[in-house]
Enzyme design. Sequence first.
Site, PDB file in Angstrom:
ATOM      1  N   GLU A 110       0.828  -1.206   0.000  1.00  0.00           N
ATOM      2  CA  GLU A 110       0.000   0.000   0.000  1.00  0.00           C
ATOM      3  C   GLU A 110       0.862   1.255   0.000  1.00  0.00           C
ATOM      4  O   GLU A 110       0.546   2.236  -0.696  1.00  0.00           O
ATOM      5  CB  GLU A 110      -0.941  -0.016   1.209  1.00  0.00           C
ATOM      6  CG  GLU A 110      -2.018  -1.080   1.088  1.00  0.00           C
ATOM      7  CD  GLU A 110      -2.988  -1.098   2.247  1.00  0.00           C
ATOM      8  OE1 GLU A 110      -4.182  -0.839   2.034  1.00  0.00           O
ATOM      9  OE2 GLU A 110      -2.536  -1.375   3.380  1.00  0.00           O
ATOM     10  N   GLU A 130      -4.031  -9.552   3.325  1.00  0.00           N
ATOM     11  CA  GLU A 130      -4.805  -9.296   4.538  1.00  0.00           C
ATOM     12  C   GLU A 130      -5.949 -10.269   4.771  1.00  0.00           C
ATOM     13  O   GLU A 130      -6.186 -10.699   5.912  1.00  0.00           O
ATOM     14  CB  GLU A 130      -5.335  -7.843   4.520  1.00  0.00           C
ATOM     15  CG  GLU A 130      -4.312  -6.784   4.867  1.00  0.00           C
ATOM     16  CD  GLU A 130      -3.488  -6.316   3.683  1.00  0.00           C
ATOM     17  OE1 GLU A 130      -2.790  -5.289   3.810  1.00  0.00           O
ATOM     18  OE2 GLU A 130      -3.537  -6.974   2.624  1.00  0.00           O
TER      19      GLU A 130
END
Length: 259
Positions: A110, A130
């Site tokens: 990210e 995730e």
Amino acid sequence: MSEFIIVAREGALTIVTINRPEVMNAMHPPAQDELSAALDAFAADDSQWVAILTGAGDRAFSAGNDLKYQASGARMWRLDKGFGGLTSRFDLDKPLIAAVNGIAMGAGLEMALACDLIIASENAKFALPEPKVGLAALAGGIQRLGRQIGAKRAMGMILTGRHVDAREALSLGFVNEVVPAGEALAAAKRRAAQILECSPLSIRASKQAMMRGFDEPSLADAIRNGREYPASRAMYESQDYIEGPKAFAEKRKPKWLGR
């Protein structure tokens, strides 16, 4: 003095290194605070025109959120400007290059996606894993990946959490260049040098026009309003706006002042 982030300056280039190699440069809140402060300083320093973000060692850019730290019950907190003070930092008009020298997983990816360019070593691995630990990439990874490579390709990574190597990342379109292992930082410096040959105000105006243009209701609005964005106005009113054409006419390299 920073404990987890190293900042070095080479002329107008700032190099920011995440320095937690013992945990694959995973980021806990104290490290995130330091990274945010380093980016604040870069943004505010008129003498610094381009920055590179990388990780210490040759194994990882960043493994993302330090889950072991989180699981220990230590105090956690969120930053206003997103993970690492980067993923929700929408007002940085100066170029930021990610030199990915190993794994970039979860929030590590990210952060890389929040940079303007990604230079990856051949041993780089990318993923948003995730969901495999009951989480979701909500620090911008889902949104940026979809915008940068298209919904179907992004879903192929997001819904599986699978690992993508450097060559596939290049073919998918979220990596700009792949270089031999150990050469990501050097290649990022070469790319930064190319940027530094340009007017820093022109670079900021260009970045701001592109990023803000995505939020305009139409292409016509983006083109029309782009001339009135703050970075564009600063470019028009600068000494560099005169220096560039003058240097061209005199057949010499321009001497950029950044003002």
